[in-house]
Design a protein around this motif. Structure first.
Motif, PDB file in Angstrom:
ATOM      1  N   LYS A   1      -5.589   8.872  -6.845  1.00  5.50           N
ATOM      2  CA  LYS A   1      -5.052   8.431  -5.548  1.00  5.50           C
ATOM      3  C   LYS A   1      -3.528   8.466  -5.533  1.00  5.50           C
ATOM      4  O   LYS A   1      -2.911   8.830  -4.511  1.00  5.50           O
ATOM      5  N   VAL A   2      -2.910   8.091  -6.654  1.00  7.20           N
ATOM      6  CA  VAL A   2      -1.440   8.090  -6.719  1.00  7.20           C
ATOM      7  C   VAL A   2      -0.905   9.522  -6.729  1.00  7.20           C
ATOM      8  O   VAL A   2       0.032   9.852  -5.998  1.00  7.20           O
ATOM      9  N   ILE A   3      -1.500  10.379  -7.544  1.00  7.48           N
ATOM     10  CA  ILE A   3      -1.032  11.767  -7.623  1.00  7.48           C
ATOM     11  C   ILE A   3      -1.216  12.486  -6.290  1.00  7.48           C
ATOM     12  O   ILE A   3      -0.371  13.284  -5.878  1.00  7.48           O
ATOM     13  N   ASP A   4      -2.302  12.185  -5.588  1.00  9.39           N
ATOM     14  CA  ASP A   4      -2.552  12.783  -4.270  1.00  9.39           C
ATOM     15  C   ASP A   4      -1.665  12.198  -3.176  1.00  9.39           C
ATOM     16  O   ASP A   4      -1.672  12.682  -2.044  1.00  9.39           O
ATOM     17  N   GLY A   5      -0.939  11.145  -3.506  1.00  7.42           N
ATOM     18  CA  GLY A   5      -0.058  10.508  -2.527  1.00  7.42           C
ATOM     19  C   GLY A   5      -0.782   9.633  -1.526  1.00  7.42           C
ATOM     20  O   GLY A   5      -0.235   9.292  -0.477  1.00  7.42           O
TER      21      GLY A   5
ATOM     22  N   GLU B   1       2.080   3.813  -6.150  1.00 10.61           N
ATOM     23  CA  GLU B   1       2.017   3.815  -7.611  1.00 10.61           C
ATOM     24  C   GLU B   1       1.855   2.421  -8.194  1.00 10.61           C
ATOM     25  O   GLU B   1       1.412   2.265  -9.336  1.00 10.61           O
ATOM     26  N   LYS B   2       2.165   1.395  -7.410  1.00 13.74           N
ATOM     27  CA  LYS B   2       2.039   0.031  -7.921  1.00 13.74           C
ATOM     28  C   LYS B   2       0.598  -0.308  -8.312  1.00 13.74           C
ATOM     29  O   LYS B   2       0.371  -1.226  -9.107  1.00 13.74           O
ATOM     30  N   ILE B   3      -0.385   0.418  -7.765  1.00 15.72           N
ATOM     31  CA  ILE B   3      -1.774   0.100  -8.096  1.00 15.72           C
ATOM     32  C   ILE B   3      -2.068   0.352  -9.569  1.00 15.72           C
ATOM     33  O   ILE B   3      -3.025  -0.208 -10.125  1.00 15.72           O
ATOM     34  N   LEU B   4      -1.257   1.177 -10.232  1.00 16.03           N
ATOM     35  CA  LEU B   4      -1.479   1.466 -11.647  1.00 16.03           C
ATOM     36  C   LEU B   4      -1.265   0.227 -12.515  1.00 16.03           C
ATOM     37  O   LEU B   4      -1.762   0.152 -13.644  1.00 16.03           O
TER      38      LEU B   4
ATOM     39  N   TYR C   1      -1.229  -1.127  -0.036  1.00  9.54           N
ATOM     40  CA  TYR C   1      -1.548  -0.170  -1.088  1.00  9.54           C
ATOM     41  C   TYR C   1      -1.800   1.266  -0.631  1.00  9.54           C
ATOM     42  O   TYR C   1      -1.646   2.209  -1.407  1.00  9.54           O
ATOM     43  N   MET C   2      -2.206   1.444   0.617  1.00 13.98           N
ATOM     44  CA  MET C   2      -2.601   2.792   1.067  1.00 13.98           C
ATOM     45  C   MET C   2      -1.502   3.444   1.890  1.00 13.98           C
ATOM     46  O   MET C   2      -0.742   2.772   2.580  1.00 13.98           O
ATOM     47  N   LYS C   3      -1.436   4.770   1.805  1.00 10.28           N
ATOM     48  CA  LYS C   3      -0.421   5.508   2.549  1.00 10.28           C
ATOM     49  C   LYS C   3      -1.046   6.322   3.664  1.00 10.28           C
ATOM     50  O   LYS C   3      -2.218   6.698   3.591  1.00 10.28           O
TER      51      LYS C   3
END
Length: 500
Positions: free
Chosen positions: A311-315, A319-322, A498-500
């Motif tokens: 999810k982070v790499i896909d944008g 990144e805070k979810i990591l 958390y979501m974009k």
């Protein structure tokens, strides 16, 4: 497309990480310093929660076909059958997979490798990480193979490289814990025996598990090397355990396909993350074999981390979810080490308490306890890992009745289907059990996420789901947000954070 993630280690944990990333379309490289897949099957048990996670990728059915459902475990003490534990479908009503599956680790790995090969993804064998440097938004990995050395850039590194993890060592983290004095052996033999199901053999001379292997027709034996052999400080061979296996376990080996020895550790790394580098599986925690928890926990680590990285790499997520990875996984690893350590010691120790455990509890009390429905359900929840929750995670919100944000989605059957079908999307989605407000429906529609409506039934009630409950479900089947009071703001705030 450039590889975004380097997976170091191609055991069950690294392979599960690869499966999780591949399904999301995240390019990665997976390496292992070994020449090829392992042949030492120390881990034999695949639990229900692991099968649920694999089922999201279509892997569970293949594993069940090539494994053996351990519906009955025979208990032997001093060479005599003392009783049996009838597991059957011990978790009926709690999971799609209400049983314990016996599947050798080497066969397990082959199934996942076949899956990846079908996606045109291979493991880079004979390849090892020699070091890495993190700079800015990249991690540069120094990699060595038979053809030479090279430096490659990645967004993240996942250390799934076992107890001696080079990744953990470079992170600078201690690996506190200890090593049991006992030496274990694992053997794959062909021979005459009447073994049909799982057997547990206990005595003052040792401890052993015997399991038939479906694909090869052989027997897998995992046990303790006799103390007198260990004291010689020489590497044991099958002939050193042959008398014990024959006299105490009742197996006469005509052919020994392979034999190996190893020691068992109980350790947990200080942390599971440093910057853009993560630890998973045995690289971060190792346990006694009690309960068959170690490999399943590593796979759980991989499935937890892979969707977050994707999810982070896909944008699609911040990144805070990591930060939630260590927050969710390290408490369970620490608890597991302490509990399995106590169980393991109580079984193998030479003392009056261990004698009671072997002669009374395992042979008489445990089989009777399992006959009690409430006890069967409790035991299944504990051993199968469906009880694992992330209630204290930064990614968990709300409560409805007994169910909280962070809990695994309760499994509810609806005719020939169930509420786990939408998990195959490997994405966030909404569940509604009953009715909700028009305002909540508008929010869900505007979110763009899949919306699954279910009737609130007696089965849902039995599973603990309150009427008119709304849930936002994570890609791994855990509840992100739950509410039964039409609190739209709670869901809105979560998505906004958390979501974009």
């Amino acid at each position: 497309m450039e590889d975004k993630v380097l997976i170091v280690g191609a055991g069950p944990t690294g392979l599960a990480m690869a499966v999780g990333l591949e399904r999301q379309g995240i390019p990665f490289k997976i390496i292992d310093k070994a020449e090829g897949p392992g042949e030492e099957s120390r881990a034999m048990v695949v639990h229900a929660r692991t099968l649920e996670l694999y089922d999201q990728y279509g892997l569970a059915e293949n594993m069940i076909e090539r494994g053996i459902i351990a519906d009955n475990v025979a208990i032997f003490n001093d060479g005599r059958r003392r009783g049996g534990i009838d597991f059957g479908e011990i978790g009926v009503g709690l999971s799609r997979f209400p049983f314990v599956l016996s599947l050798p680790q080497d066969e397990h790995e082959r199934i996942v490798i076949e899956y990846l090969n079908g996606k045109n993804i291979g493991v880079a064998w004979n390849t090892e990480l020699t070091g890495y440097e993190e700079s800015g938004d990249k991690v540069t990995a120094a990699i060595k193979n038979n053809e030479g050395a090279e430096s490659l850039d990645f967004d993240y590194i996942c250390g799934c490289d076992g107890p001696g993890s080079i990744v953990r060592k470079q992170m600078g983290y201690d690996f506190p814990g200890g090593t049991y004095e006992e030496v274990f052996f694992v053997a794959d033999v062909m021979g005459e025996s009447d073994v049909e199901g799982v057997q547990v053999h206990m005595s003052r001379e040792g401890f052993a598990l015997v399991l038939p292997v479906r694909m090869s027709g052989s027997l897998r034996i995992i046990g303790l090397v006799p103390e007198q052999v260990v004291e010689k400080k020489e590497e044991a061979r099958y002939k050193d355990v042959e008398d014990y296996v024959k006299n105490q376990v009742g197996v006469t080996a005509e052919t020994v396909n392979w034999f190996s020895t190893y020691k068992v550790h109980h350790r947990v790394s200080e942390h599971f993350r440093k910057g853009k580098v993560f630890l998973a599986g045995d690289a971060g925690h190792i346990h006694s074999p009690a309960g068959g928890q170690g490999m399943n926990t590593g796979i759980g680590d991989a499935m937890n981390l892979s969707w977050k990285l994707g999810k982070v790499i896909d944008g699609k997520m911040d990144e805070k979810i990591l930060e939630s990875y260590e927050e969710e996984r390290i408490p369970f690893a620490r608890l597991l080490v302490s509990t399995t350590d106590q169980v393991f010691k109580s079984i193998i120790s030479d003392g009056p308490f261990s004698e009671i455990i072997r002669n009374v509890f395992m042979s008489n009390v445990a089989p009777n306890l399992v006959r009690i429905k409430a006890m069967r359900r409790m035991m299944f929840r504990l051993v199968s890992q469906i009880h694992i929750d992330y209630d204290n995670s930064m990614l968990s919100r709300g409560k409805a009745g007994k169910i909280k944000g962070g809990d695994r989605l309760p499994w509810v059957k609806y005719g020939k289907k169930d509420n786990y079908d939408p998990l195959n999307s490997l994405d966030f989605h909404y569940h509604l059990y009953g009715q909700t407000s028009s305002e909540m429906r508008r929010h869900i529609k505007n979110s763009g996420l899949e919306f699954c409506e279910y009737n609130w039934t007696a089965e849902a009630d039995k599973a603990g789901v309150k009427k008119n409950t709304v849930m936002l479900i994570r890609p791994d089947g855990h509840i992100a947000v739950i509410d039964d009071s039409n609190n739209v703001e709670r869901f809105f705030e979560y998505e906004k954070t958390y979501m974009k």
